[in-house]
Design an enzyme around this catalytic site. Sequence first.
Site, PDB file in Angstrom:
ATOM      1  N   GLU A  52      27.251  65.099  39.620  1.00 42.14           N
ATOM      2  CA  GLU A  52      27.713  63.672  39.697  1.00 42.14           C
ATOM      3  C   GLU A  52      28.152  63.461  37.901  1.00 42.14           C
ATOM      4  OE1 GLU A  52      28.553  61.636  42.232  1.00 42.14           O
ATOM      5  OE2 GLU A  52      27.094  62.367  43.653  1.00 42.14           O
ATOM      6  N   CYS A  65      29.197  55.355  34.674  1.00 42.64           N
ATOM      7  CA  CYS A  65      30.221  56.385  35.091  1.00 42.64           C
ATOM      8  C   CYS A  65      31.401  55.577  35.938  1.00 42.64           C
ATOM      9  CB  CYS A  65      29.662  57.397  35.986  1.00 42.64           C
ATOM     10  SG  CYS A  65      28.648  56.968  37.482  1.00 42.64           S
TER      11      CYS A  65
HETATM   12  P1  NAP Z   1      24.440  64.688  29.464  1.00 45.78           P
HETATM   13  O1  NAP Z   1      24.730  64.777  28.035  1.00 45.78           O
HETATM   14  O2  NAP Z   1      25.286  65.612  30.283  1.00 45.78           O
HETATM   15  O3  NAP Z   1      22.910  64.202  29.919  1.00 45.78           O
HETATM   16  C1  NAP Z   1      22.461  64.024  31.303  1.00 45.78           C
HETATM   17  C2  NAP Z   1      21.511  64.767  31.569  1.00 45.78           C
HETATM   18  O4  NAP Z   1      21.599  66.303  31.388  1.00 45.78           O
HETATM   19  C3  NAP Z   1      20.235  64.851  30.313  1.00 45.78           C
HETATM   20  O5  NAP Z   1      18.881  64.968  31.107  1.00 45.78           O
HETATM   21  C4  NAP Z   1      20.528  66.019  29.349  1.00 45.78           C
HETATM   22  O6  NAP Z   1      19.427  66.274  28.705  1.00 45.78           O
HETATM   23  C5  NAP Z   1      20.882  66.997  30.366  1.00 45.78           C
HETATM   24  N1  NAP Z   1      21.473  68.026  30.073  1.00 45.78           N
HETATM   25  C6  NAP Z   1      22.741  68.171  29.122  1.00 45.78           C
HETATM   26  N2  NAP Z   1      23.189  69.241  28.881  1.00 45.78           N
HETATM   27  C7  NAP Z   1      22.415  70.298  29.721  1.00 45.78           C
HETATM   28  C8  NAP Z   1      22.300  71.538  29.645  1.00 45.78           C
HETATM   29  N3  NAP Z   1      23.060  72.376  29.097  1.00 45.78           N
HETATM   30  N4  NAP Z   1      21.170  72.064  30.521  1.00 45.78           N
HETATM   31  C9  NAP Z   1      20.239  71.399  31.014  1.00 45.78           C
HETATM   32  N5  NAP Z   1      20.425  70.045  30.868  1.00 45.78           N
HETATM   33  C10 NAP Z   1      21.346  69.479  30.215  1.00 45.78           C
HETATM   34  O7  NAP Z   1      25.078  63.216  29.613  1.00 45.78           O
HETATM   35  P2  NAP Z   1      25.205  61.857  29.047  1.00 45.78           P
HETATM   36  O8  NAP Z   1      26.552  61.763  28.117  1.00 45.78           O
HETATM   37  O9  NAP Z   1      23.992  61.524  28.298  1.00 45.78           O
HETATM   38  O10 NAP Z   1      25.296  60.767  30.419  1.00 45.78           O
HETATM   39  C11 NAP Z   1      26.313  59.920  30.480  1.00 45.78           C
HETATM   40  C12 NAP Z   1      27.533  61.045  31.266  1.00 45.78           C
HETATM   41  O11 NAP Z   1      27.001  60.911  32.763  1.00 45.78           O
HETATM   42  C13 NAP Z   1      28.697  60.098  31.339  1.00 45.78           C
HETATM   43  O12 NAP Z   1      29.807  61.158  31.506  1.00 45.78           O
HETATM   44  C14 NAP Z   1      28.730  59.504  32.707  1.00 45.78           C
HETATM   45  O13 NAP Z   1      29.949  58.970  33.121  1.00 45.78           O
HETATM   46  C15 NAP Z   1      27.823  60.276  33.443  1.00 45.78           C
HETATM   47  N6  NAP Z   1      27.555  59.682  34.719  1.00 45.78           N
HETATM   48  C16 NAP Z   1      27.729  60.161  35.836  1.00 45.78           C
HETATM   49  C17 NAP Z   1      27.329  59.245  36.999  1.00 45.78           C
HETATM   50  C18 NAP Z   1      27.731  59.672  38.355  1.00 45.78           C
HETATM   51  O14 NAP Z   1      27.215  59.328  39.586  1.00 45.78           O
HETATM   52  N7  NAP Z   1      28.880  60.180  38.586  1.00 45.78           N
HETATM   53  C19 NAP Z   1      26.339  58.362  36.810  1.00 45.78           C
HETATM   54  C20 NAP Z   1      25.974  58.007  35.812  1.00 45.78           C
HETATM   55  C21 NAP Z   1      26.235  58.789  34.487  1.00 45.78           C
HETATM   56  P3  NAP Z   1      19.329  65.775  27.413  1.00 45.78           P
HETATM   57  O15 NAP Z   1      18.938  64.107  27.235  1.00 45.78           O
HETATM   58  O16 NAP Z   1      17.965  66.348  26.674  1.00 45.78           O
HETATM   59  O17 NAP Z   1      20.541  66.121  26.392  1.00 45.78           O
END
Ligand code: NAP
Length: 456
Positions: free
Chosen positions: A225, A259
């Site tokens: 997601e 999102c």
């Molecule tokens: P993110 O950096 O990808 O972080 C989300 C989660 O993934 C965190 O727990 C992060 O850990 C972890 N993570 C990131 N890279 C990783 C890797 N290489 N290996 C393992 N874990 C990893 O996302 P964000 O920018 O904080 O969150 C916002 C994003 O989420 C936005 O793009 C938003 O649109 C999306 N979102 C989507 C939905 C949906 O349902 N489609 C809902 C809500 C949010 P760390 O915190 O330790 O970096």
Amino acid sequence: MAYQTVNPYTNEIEHTYADTTPEEVEKALSLAHGLYLKWHDGSGLEERKAVITKLGTLLRERRTEMAELMTRDMGKLIGEVDLCASFCDYYVEHANEFLAPKPIYTTSGNAFILKQSLGVLMAVEPWNFPFYQIARVFIPNFIVGNPMLLKDAANCPTSAQAFADMVAEASAPEGSLTNLFVSYDQVSEIIADPRVAGACLTGSERGGRSVATEAAKSLKKSTLELGGNDAFVVLEDADMDKLAEILPQTRLYNAGQVCTSSKRYIVPEKLVPQFVNILKDGFSKVKMGDPLDRSTTLAPLSSKKAKEKLTQQVQLAIDNGAKLEYGFEPVEDQEGQFFMPTILTGVTVENPIFDQEMFGPVAVIYPYKTEEEAIEIANNSSYGLGNTVFGTNIAHDREVASKIEAGMSWINAGWASLPEIPFGGVKHSGYGRELSEIGFTEFVNQHLIYEVEPTA
Ligand code: NAP
């Protein structure tokens, strides 16, 4: 890796957590796998339903306390806990129906599908709705019988641990949900472990790519997601008074860190001035302040890093020709990570921001001359999460919605998330669904049983 609660309203470090050791990861995996072995033939459903019923009760009893923990972690306004409790009600009510064997018509014998658990899952979740994001993967998968290891965002560790503690308090057996303070490398190792059957992530494209790659390397299922750059298409016949009632919140809810927030407003050219005024009016009425105060209407962003990134994105848009219609001024009377609601026009396809998600209260308005052009703009995105169509002829609104490449469409309404409604996207917004019966079955082994009568 620093798992810390840094309150984005006060900028104070409230808690720091120790990293999970390899021995603790091994224990979590071993307990989770032991549970899967007990549950995969369908055993234990009534006990699991009782746990989720109790979890729903605990959530409701502690709604304020839990909501405050989330606010301290990432700054949001008070809320969200009751929605999570409603997921408990929904999945307990529908568990037997969703897990009932499904007969298959065949002329050659007797066939049916058993719905069984798939195994231990690795869930990687973001910070924007700390409980909701965990609840929507944990609750259905626990009912199915899939134990879960959780890696939540580094900036909301207090909420993640509180959720896991509440699951334990609801009498879930040890190993049902283990919250881990692990590094990305540890996440990869867990996904590769033979005892793990699949992985799910909600978060950025970058994070999604990494988790999906690790899952694919060991031939495991994943669901993603990811982000969105959702279109809000205003049709020529839109009721502008009704629009004014919902418009500001479609961008400002959760400080724009959703999102499925509307991010691109696609508006008939002649209605643009009126549209900008409606949005400006809504944006100028926000009250920034302590997110624990019920009179605050716009919370700070989740972190200093989030504010810096959004500031750079808006500046990049302006440097490449976007027109600033409103906002983007420093919020000087507040210490926290506040971002003034901002409106941009004149973002062209060449602007580097055109295909980027801006995760905060920034609205971009695109004018259109014909409906075909509106649909073309909506589809000109690498994302395909949700979109909204606003008009007064429902049949026509549906027709327009059906032409937009997205996992979800909302007609005459801002986005919503409810337990019975599937949630998810297409294109770079990810794959798979969460919530509803569709989300429930993502990690279900649809086990075919085919039989013929033994010959005498
Ligand atoms: P993110 O950096 O990808 O972080 C989300 C989660 O993934 C965190 O727990 C992060 O850990 C972890 N993570 C990131 N890279 C990783 C890797 N290489 N290996 C393992 N874990 C990893 O996302 P964000 O920018 O904080 O969150 C916002 C994003 O989420 C936005 O793009 C938003 O649109 C999306 N979102 C989507 C939905 C949906 O349902 N489609 C809902 C809500 C949010 P760390 O915190 O330790 O970096």
